[in-house]
Structure formats: C-alpha cells, structure tokens
Design a protein around this motif. Structure first.
Motif, PDB file in Angstrom:
ATOM      1  N   PRO A   1       0.515  -1.377  -0.127  1.00  0.00           N
ATOM      2  CA  PRO A   1      -0.272   0.378   0.258  1.00  0.00           C
ATOM      3  C   PRO A   1       0.878   1.517  -0.341  1.00  0.00           C
ATOM      4  O   PRO A   1       0.699   2.387  -0.219  1.00  0.00           O
ATOM      5  N   CYS A   2       2.077   0.509   0.448  1.00  0.00           N
ATOM      6  CA  CYS A   2       3.323   2.644  -0.165  1.00  0.00           C
ATOM      7  C   CYS A   2       3.282   2.969  -1.114  1.00  0.00           C
ATOM      8  O   CYS A   2       4.089   3.104  -1.573  1.00  0.00           O
ATOM      9  N   VAL A   3       2.617   1.534  -1.876  1.00  0.00           N
ATOM     10  CA  VAL A   3       3.365   2.241  -3.993  1.00  0.00           C
ATOM     11  C   VAL A   3       2.277   2.096  -4.459  1.00  0.00           C
ATOM     12  O   VAL A   3       1.248   2.256  -4.050  1.00  0.00           O
ATOM     13  N   PHE A   4       2.372   3.445  -5.104  1.00  0.00           N
ATOM     14  CA  PHE A   4       1.526   4.150  -5.896  1.00  0.00           C
ATOM     15  C   PHE A   4       1.978   4.176  -6.772  1.00  0.00           C
ATOM     16  O   PHE A   4       3.091   3.714  -7.191  1.00  0.00           O
ATOM     17  N   THR A   5       0.910   4.139  -8.362  1.00  0.00           N
ATOM     18  CA  THR A   5       1.724   3.703  -9.666  1.00  0.00           C
ATOM     19  C   THR A   5       1.323   4.861 -10.973  1.00  0.00           C
ATOM     20  O   THR A   5       0.212   6.104 -10.263  1.00  0.00           O
TER      21      THR A   5
ATOM     22  N   PHE B   1      -4.977   3.689  -6.425  1.00  0.00           N
ATOM     23  CA  PHE B   1      -3.047   3.635  -6.301  1.00  0.00           C
ATOM     24  C   PHE B   1      -2.558   3.812  -8.103  1.00  0.00           C
ATOM     25  O   PHE B   1      -1.985   4.963  -7.102  1.00  0.00           O
ATOM     26  N   VAL B   2      -3.550   4.450  -9.067  1.00  0.00           N
ATOM     27  CA  VAL B   2      -3.610   5.673 -10.206  1.00  0.00           C
ATOM     28  C   VAL B   2      -3.390   7.086  -9.704  1.00  0.00           C
ATOM     29  O   VAL B   2      -4.752   7.453  -9.370  1.00  0.00           O
ATOM     30  N   VAL B   3      -2.167   7.726  -9.289  1.00  0.00           N
ATOM     31  CA  VAL B   3      -2.673   9.080  -9.172  1.00  0.00           C
ATOM     32  C   VAL B   3      -1.439  10.356 -10.332  1.00  0.00           C
ATOM     33  O   VAL B   3      -1.195  10.941  -9.927  1.00  0.00           O
TER      34      VAL B   3
END
Length: 259
Positions: A54-58, A86-88
């Motif tokens: 969860p600390c990873v965004f994409t 998660f797509v930022v």
C-alpha cells in the motif's frame, strides 16, 4: 522520511526481488514510492505491486521508447485505468530524441494523448524528455493554454530554459542520481536555481544509480544519496530536504494518501 517519486518496480530485475527491495528502502527511511508506467500492457503488474504494498502508488501511461507499440492509443484508453485508487498520475510519457526508439511523429502523437489524459483526469503528468527540449516546451505550453494541468519533469537533465518554462506552468522538477555524477556540475548549477518548493527526488530504478552506487542496479533505498547531494546543493540539512520533497510529492500527487 523520503519518497522515491519515480521508480520502475515492475522491471524484471526489481520485481523478482521486490520484497527485499522494499524492505531495504524502508530501512533507509524511504516510506513511499511512485512506480511509473512504461508500457500500457504492463498495468496488471503495476496493480499487483500496489495491492501487495500500500505504500506504492503508480501511474498509467506509455514511455516514448514504447510509443511505437501503442500508436493507436487514446486518452480514453488511459483514463480507464485511472479509476484505480492507486493510480495517482499519467505517465511516464514524453519525447526521447536521443535514442529515437520510436519515430518522432509517433512519440509526439502518443505524448499528446497522454497530456489529454492528464487534462481530463486532473492527474499530474510525468514527463520524460531527452534531447527534445524545444518540442517538449511547445507541446506542454500549447496544451496548457487550452486547459491547465499539472506535472513533473522527471530525472531532469535538460537546459535551464525548459525548467523555467515548466515552472511557469506550475510543474515540478525531479532530481535523479545524475546530480551526483562527477561530470554533472552544470546540472547541479541548474538545481541550485530552482526553488525548493518545486523539487522532488527519485531513483528512476533500476537506472542511473547515484554515486557511490555507480555500477550497481539502482533501487529506491539509494535515493538517500541523491537527497544528500540535493541538500548540499541547496545548503540545507538532509532532514529538511527529506521533509520538503515529501511535502512536495503529496502536494503534486494529491490522489496519493499517506498511510
């Protein structure tokens, strides 16, 4: 706390040892990661990483090297993936006239669609540009006049004119391991002139390992070396650079949420 604002955790050499890579990064004080997209058909891998960590965004997008494989892609295709929490961001995308792995007209066509996806989604665009300053400036400024959007020039290595143009439309500038290289004095001078509130740090994992890690496969834990050199350039403490660049990350990528 640091954020690696641009890495490629989906690359084979990193993905195959991702648990250890993330653990080493966290031990080094790197708490968040933006796993940039390169190929539109690798989104399932990106999504899987985010679900595990969860600390990873994409980000959703097409790298200029791969533009030739996605010539027909439209902004609407990219927008379908932006509904994922998660797509930022959109990207990475842009122009690379150094390698020219894709024809330039194809790179431009795909880049325009990525910009349009950023405008329509409200998500920042992550821009790759190499030996293409003039066209990059023109495409960004012309699109911005029609409909404002935000973004970052990642792994910045261009002339100061492009930085100024990007800053004028509200973009951020990201420092990679290149600022640590012995022959990068001019690049360090450019970063000296960019205000801190517009700066990010990144690794561009698995590429561009910083000094003193040259020759090794780059990974997010190494971003501490880039941050330290940036702190030296700006004549501030490492802790201050860490705080400012982390704050800047969450200001730009507003869809990202701290844990």
């Amino acid at each position: 706390m640091l954020v690696d604002s641009h890495c490629h955790l989906s690359s084979a050499e990193i993905y195959n040892q991702i648990d250890c890579v993330i653990e080493r990064a966290k031990n080094a004080g790197v708490c968040y990661f933006l796993n940039a997209g390169s190929r539109f058909d690798e989104f399932d891998i990106q999504k899987n990483i985010c679900e595990r960590f969860p600390c990873v965004f994409t980000a959703a997008g097409v790298h200029p090297h791969d533009a030739k494989d996605f010539y027909e892609i439209k902004a609407e295709d990219v927008l379908k993936n932006t509904v994922n929490p998660f797509v930022v961001a959109i990207g990475e995308c842009g122009l690379d006239y150094f390698y020219d792995f894709s024809p330039r007209d194809v790179q431009i066509k795909v880049f325009k669609e990525m910009i349009r996806a950023s405008q329509e989604s409200g998500l920042p665009v992550i821009v790759h540009t190499r030996e293409a300053d003039a066209d990059t400036m023109t495409l960004l400024s012309d699109a911005y006049k029609k409909k404002p959007f935000s973004g970052v020039i990642h792994s910045y290595s261009s002339g100061l004119e492009l930085a100024k143009e990007a800053l004028n439309i509200g973009f951020y500038i990201s420092a990679s391991g290149m600022i640590t290289f012995k022959n990068a004095s001019q690049l360090r001078n450019h970063f000296e002139q960019i205000e801190l509130h517009r700066l990010l740090v990144e690794t561009d994992t698995p590429y561009l390992a910083p000094v003193p890690m040259r020759g090794k496969t780059n990974e997010p834990s190494f971003v501490v070396h880039t941050a330290q050199v940036l702190a030296d350039i700006k004549q501030v403490d490492f802790s201050y650079i860490s705080q400012v660049t982390t704050d800047n990350f969450f200001k730009l990528f507003q869809k990202a949420k701290k844990l």
